[in-house]
Design an enzyme around this catalytic site. Structure first.
Site, PDB file in Angstrom:
ATOM      1  CG  HIS A   1      -7.585 -45.820  -6.709  1.00 58.81           C
ATOM      2  ND1 HIS A   1      -8.856 -45.973  -7.210  1.00 58.81           N
ATOM      3  CD2 HIS A   1      -6.768 -46.442  -7.572  1.00 58.81           C
ATOM      4  CE1 HIS A   1      -8.799 -46.675  -8.325  1.00 58.81           C
ATOM      5  NE2 HIS A   1      -7.538 -46.986  -8.564  1.00 58.81           N
TER       6      HIS A   1
ATOM      7  CB  SER B   1       9.760 -42.130 -18.182  1.00 59.41           C
ATOM      8  OG  SER B   1       8.594 -41.387 -17.916  1.00 59.41           O
TER       9      SER B   1
ATOM     10  N   GLY C   1      -7.855  -7.091   4.880  1.00 59.04           N
ATOM     11  CA  GLY C   1      -8.687  -7.154   6.085  1.00 59.04           C
ATOM     12  C   GLY C   1      -8.084  -7.953   7.228  1.00 59.04           C
TER      13      GLY C   1
ATOM     14  NE  ARG D   1      -6.035  -4.085  -3.264  1.00 61.91           N
ATOM     15  CZ  ARG D   1      -6.615  -4.294  -2.116  1.00 61.91           C
ATOM     16  NH1 ARG D   1      -5.902  -4.454  -1.032  1.00 61.91           N
ATOM     17  NH2 ARG D   1      -7.925  -4.324  -2.029  1.00 61.91           N
TER      18      ARG D   1
ATOM     19  NE  ARG E   1      -6.267   4.313   5.049  1.00 65.28           N
ATOM     20  CZ  ARG E   1      -7.585   4.153   4.910  1.00 65.28           C
ATOM     21  NH1 ARG E   1      -8.109   2.946   4.938  1.00 65.28           N
ATOM     22  NH2 ARG E   1      -8.369   5.188   4.746  1.00 65.28           N
TER      23      ARG E   1
ATOM     24  CE  LYS F   1      -3.655  -0.332   2.561  1.00 62.25           C
ATOM     25  NZ  LYS F   1      -4.303  -0.527   3.857  1.00 62.25           N
TER      26      LYS F   1
ATOM     27  CG  MET G   1      -2.318  -7.272   9.589  1.00 57.73           C
ATOM     28  SD  MET G   1      -0.633  -6.855   9.167  1.00 57.73           S
ATOM     29  CE  MET G   1      -0.794  -6.352   7.480  1.00 57.73           C
TER      30      MET G   1
ATOM     31  CB  CYS H   1       5.095 -40.414 -16.983  1.00 58.96           C
ATOM     32  SG  CYS H   1       5.890 -41.808 -16.168  1.00 58.96           S
TER      33      CYS H   1
ATOM     34  CE1 TYR I   1       7.879 -38.387 -21.794  1.00 59.26           C
ATOM     35  CE2 TYR I   1      10.051 -38.314 -22.785  1.00 59.26           C
ATOM     36  CZ  TYR I   1       9.065 -39.013 -22.117  1.00 59.26           C
ATOM     37  OH  TYR I   1       9.265 -40.324 -21.757  1.00 59.26           O
TER      38      TYR I   1
HETATM   39  C1  PEP Z   1       4.844 -43.223 -11.135  1.00 58.86           C
HETATM   40  O1  PEP Z   1       5.178 -44.008 -10.258  1.00 58.86           O
HETATM   41  O2  PEP Z   1       5.072 -42.010 -11.082  1.00 58.86           O
HETATM   42  C2  PEP Z   1       4.111 -43.694 -12.311  1.00 58.86           C
HETATM   43  C3  PEP Z   1       3.842 -42.906 -13.329  1.00 58.86           C
HETATM   44  O3  PEP Z   1       3.666 -44.980 -12.262  1.00 58.86           O
HETATM   45  P1  PEP Z   1       2.311 -45.405 -11.495  1.00 58.86           P
HETATM   46  O4  PEP Z   1       1.640 -44.168 -11.074  1.00 58.86           O
HETATM   47  O5  PEP Z   1       1.553 -46.174 -12.511  1.00 58.86           O
HETATM   48  O6  PEP Z   1       2.869 -46.235 -10.417  1.00 58.86           O
END
Ligand code: PEP
Ligand code: MG
Length: 907
Positions: free
Chosen positions: A459, A787, A109, A343, A100, A31, A111, A855, A875
């Site tokens: 899950h 990966s 809000g 701001r 202020r 501020k 303080m 992944c 990737y």
């Molecule tokens: C992992 O373990 O990050 C993975 C991609 O394999 P999964 O989730 O199938 O165990």
């Protein structure tokens, strides 16, 4: 005016507005820095000064009032008197100030503030004598109220109760209708509260008021709501707040006065043109509190066009200067406009995209900068369908917003019914205590999933997000009884199978009945490939497409998808995936098909079971490769533990015991029980999984590799450019990888020979165990790519099973401050991230040009993508619905990284 170093050193605790600028938010608070900048720009900001965060930190350290602070405040007050032409505590020309809070990061809000400091009996009497009785008493009662609450710590509801009672007694609908006599009585009443609760009245020395107000604002940094807010927002506890001491300007001085809050554009839709509220004859706090309904700014324009024009000019100046949406508070005192605060404005995700792109159109910023003004989380919210808003609707139950979206359907309590009813064309919502891999078919069939147990990475949550299904987990007090086919809510409300409910996965709420749903226009436009960046009628859609196209140009990270079925593959492609980075082959053998694995391990017609597995795999691989023609498809060998394919040991033991009791136990059942027992594991997630199957049940892997080779050769024979790759899961040691590689290459060669050709597929390894990361150099010698499976790498680095941690203690860990974020959702850079970075470095050193991907769930988490970009992975592979989010984030991170590099280059 320039500030000499000596002057700054001497006055480190206090800076006048003209001594600061927007870059000084650390010292002056957001501020204060905004006020200083506006004052530099020549905007009509009331004069004032800022007690710095440094002074606050010194006070918070417990050493009392920092030495010299008061002298510096006194000097600044003299300056302020000089600038304003008024004097503090002088009834003939009274200067009143606002005190202020204002920290580096906005804590709205959280303080405290004390207004009208400097008001005394003498000042009030003079104002009354000058015919400003109402204004005098209104200002006075505000000071007593705020001073009482903030400085003396008196419960604010005591003041509110008197005010309410006074309104009732005088028949005033709002505070604005209270006349001078009523406000005088109120001031006296408020002062009695002070005396009753503290034994003392409001100090009549204005300097005393000021000193205590400043200290109270310092102290409010550690107030409970401020601490909670900081913990929630991740704001460090040691920053402290600045205190802005500014000459009061009054919006409560009659009909030509008022206060307003406005934005330089519409913060909800992003539409251009000033947007905001104005309340005549009121102070800013009255606008914010909502006690009276304000008028639209356009109405102010009709009433006072000159004032509106002046305000609009200042707003344009601010937006041009900050090159972004600004949020502004202003006051009009007897026709004169004052700007009190600015701001960067908070905005909706839709507005963020639209404003960023329209600022590019207007030549204010470039596309790179526009890309840094939005983020993947905002895009994610725009991709999901939403319920149309209905006022006053109360949810049946609350839970965790596990997978965003909006869906309704009839409640079912098991996967089989979900699939059955869906096949009949009904929309269903699957409710389970929690889900397991066995429920996959049900998760796929249902429009939405709710579970009574489990967290954001349970899950159900992970699978639902992957599939783009709406999901609410951890629904408080929900009891699901799949046997009786009924769910019960805490209040005893029962929901039998077939009851229609609506599930809001974005808010984590469940509603009774069917609510109307609007599809996401953004998602439709992206998936229809409306042409990236083309003109469409919807401004937000156009903005998203423009920024996504720019992100694709800038991003260095490839974006692939985790997809197992042709349906998922198609969705991934529509969203712009450049291939499949992880095809989990286990889904081919779950559900009804898992008996094939059981037959394999019981040795009951093993050859027949294997032939069926291979035939199934051939069909599935063929359609997946065909769908992804021209793009890589990384097929992972079977990974999950054996128990997921076998009957439940406890259930089977009970069935066998009952059968034995009745004398009906047959050899088949006995054999089944014996096999299940033999393969049973105490810790299946650390047991017979992944590459380990190769030594115990190699036939199953042979069948998968053969099927992939056959599918590839058959499709290539038809002239299709298919690009499969193989990936080995759960490798801990290089010897596992070399054994797997040798076996797979042998099969590929055999199949190719039979076709009279050759076949070499890239073979990669998942780095998802700490030992794999530690021995990355050795693995790289035998792998075409790595990966990073950060799901298992997180579980095994922390030694926590994800489902158990989520269900039992992760929330408590967060509350206790042991962890700041869920490591299963956002990459733990210090631990798991260090393993990833080390493996990437060692792997590339051993094998230059080694492909690197990720992944796990983290690859689709907007907050983790910066880490992967910095680590140099090639990737990311995420669930199909997240592909656009990752594309956007990958581009954004590339721009941010280039920015930090060029700044460090110039140092
Ligand atoms: C992992 O373990 O990050 C993975 C991609 O394999 P999964 O989730 O199938 O165990
Ligand atoms: Mg894994």
């Amino acid at each position: 005016m320039t500030t000499t170093p000596e002057r700054t050193a001497r006055r480190a605790f206090v800076l006048e507005l003209h001594e600061g600028d927007r870059t000084m938010a650390g010292l002056l608070g957001g501020k204060g820095a905004g006020l200083a900048e506006m004052s530099r720009l020549g905007l009509p900001v009331p004069p004032g000064f800022i007690v710095t965060t440094e002074a606050c930190r010194a006070w918070l350290s417990g050493a009392g009032e920092p030495e010299g602070l008061w002298d510096q405040i006194e000097a600044a007050m003299l300056d302020l008197e000089h600038r304003s032409g008024l004097r503090f505590g002088d009834p003939s020309a009274p200067l009143l100030v606002s005190v202020r809070s204002g920290a580096r990061f906005s804590m709205p809000g959280m303080m405290e503030t004390v207004l009208d400091v400097g008001m005394t009996d003498a000042v009030a009497a003079t104002l009354v004598a000058r015919g400003e009785a109402r204004f005098a008493w209104d200002s006075y009662r505000r000071l007593v109220q705020m001073y009482g609450r903030t400085v003396l710590g008196i419960n604010g509801s005591l003041f509110d109760a008197q005010l309410t009672e006074l309104r009732r007694a005088t028949g005033a609908a709002t505070d604005a209708e209270l006349d001078a006599a009523a406000l005088e009585r109120l001031t006296a009443g408020f002062r009695r509260i002070l005396v009753e609760h503290t034994g003392g009245d409001l100090p009549q020395d204005p300097r005393d008021q000021l000193r205590r107000a400043v200290i109270a604002v310092f102290a409010s940094w550690n107030g409970e709501r401020a601490r909670l807010y900081r913990a929630h927002e991740g704001i460090p506890d040691d920053l402290g707040t600045a205190v802005n001491v500014v000459q009061m300007v009054f919006g409560n001085r009659g009909e030509h006065s008022g206060s307003g809050v406005c934005f330089t554009r519409d913060p909800v839709s992003g539409a251009p043109g000033v947007f905001g509220d104005y309340l005549p004859d009121a102070q800013g706090e009255d606008v914010v509190s909502g006690s009276r309904s304000p008028m639209d700014l356009s109405e102010l324009g009709r009433r006072d066009p000159a004032l509106h024009e002046e305000l609009s000019t200042h707003l344009r100046t601010l937006e041009q200067h900050y090159r972004d949406l600004c949020d502004v508070e202003f006051t009009v005192e007897r026709g004169r406009l004052w700007i009190l605060q600015t701001r960067l404005g908070k905005r909706s995700p839709a507005a963020a995209f639209r404003i960023a792109v329209e600022l590019v159109d207007e030549g204010v910023i470039d596309l790179d900068e526009a890309l840094t003004r939005v983020d993947g989380t905002q895009l994610q919210t725009l991709l999901h369908p939403t319920f149309t808003t209905v006022e006053g609707l109360t949810p049946l139950a609350h839970g965790l917003a596990a997978s965003p979206g909006a869906a309704y359907g009839q409640l079912v309590f098991d996967a089989a019914t979900a699939m059955e009813w869906t096949a009949l064309g009904r929309a269903v919502v699957l409710a389970r205590p929690e889900t397991s891999p066995d429920d996959f078919g049900g998760l796929l069939a249902a429009r939405a999933v709710i579970t009574s147990r489990g967290g954001l990475t349970s899950h159900a949550a992970v699978v639902a997000r992957g599939l783009g299904r709406t999901c609410v987990t951890g629904v408080e007090g929900l009891l699901v009884d799949p046997v009786a086919r009924v769910a019960t809510l805490p209040g005893g409300v029962t929901l039998p199978e077939g009851t229609v409910v609506s599930v809001d996965g974005t808010a984590g709420e469940v509603y009774a009945g069917q609510r109307d749903i609007e599809p996401s226009a953004v998602s439709t436009a992206i998936s229809q490939g409306t042409g990236r960046g083309t003109e469409t009628s919807d401004r937000t859609v156009r903005a998203v497409l423009t920024l996504l196209a720019h992100a694709d140009l800038r991003g260095h990270l490839g974006v692939m998808a985790n997809a197992d079925t042709p349906e998922e593959a198609r969705m991934a492609k529509r969203f712009g995936a450049e291939g499949i980075g992880l095809c989990r082959t286990e889904h081919m053998l779950l559900g009804e098909r898992r008996v094939l694995v059981e037959r394999l391990v019981t040795d009951e017609n093993r050859a027949g079971a294997l032939a069926e597995i291979e035939a199934l795999a051939l069909t599935e691989f063929t359609s997946l490769l065909e769908t992804m023609e021209g793009l890589p498809v990384v097929v992972r060998l079977l990974d999950p533990p054996m128990h997921e394919f076998l009957p439940d040991l406890v259930e089977l033991s009970v069935t066998a015991a009952v059968a034995a009791e009745r004398g009906t136990l047959d050899v088949m059942l006995e054999r089944r029980l014996a096999t299940t027992r033999r393969w049973h594991e105490s810790n299946p997630m650390l047991g017979l999984r992944g590459v380990r199957l190769l030594t115990v049940l190699p036939q199953i892997i042979d069948a998968q590799v053969r099927a992939l080779a056959e599918a590839t050769l058959a499709l290539r024979a038809r002239g299709l450019d298919v690009r499969p790759e193989l990936m080995v899961p759960l490798v801990a040691d290089v010897a596992e990888l070399t054994a797997a590689r040798e076996r797979m290459e042998g099969i590929l060669a055999d199949v190719a020979r039979a076709h009279g050709t050759t076949l070499h597929l890239p073979i990669g390894v998942m780095v998802e165990l700490p030992r794999a990361a530690l021995t990355a150099a050795a693995l790289a010698e035998h792998a075409d790519f790595f990966s990073f499976g950060t799901n298992d790498l997180t579980q095994t680095s922390w030694g926590m099973s994800r489902d158990d941690a989520e269900a039992n203690f992760l929330a408590a860990y967060r509350e206790a401050g042991i962890i700041a974020t869920d490591p299963f959702k956002t990459i733990d850079e210090a631990g798991v991230g260090a393993l990833v970075a080390m493996a990437a470095r060692d792997g590339r050193q051993a094998r230059p040009g080694l492909g690197l991907g990720a992944c796990g769930e983290h690859a689709g988490d907007p907050a983790s993508i910066g880490f992967f970009a910095r680590t140099g992975v090639d990737y990311l592979s995420c669930s199909p619905p997240r592909v656009p989010v990752v594309r956007l984030e990958a581009g954004r991170q590339a721009v941010l990284l280039a920015g930090t590099r060029s700044t460090s280059d110039t140092r």
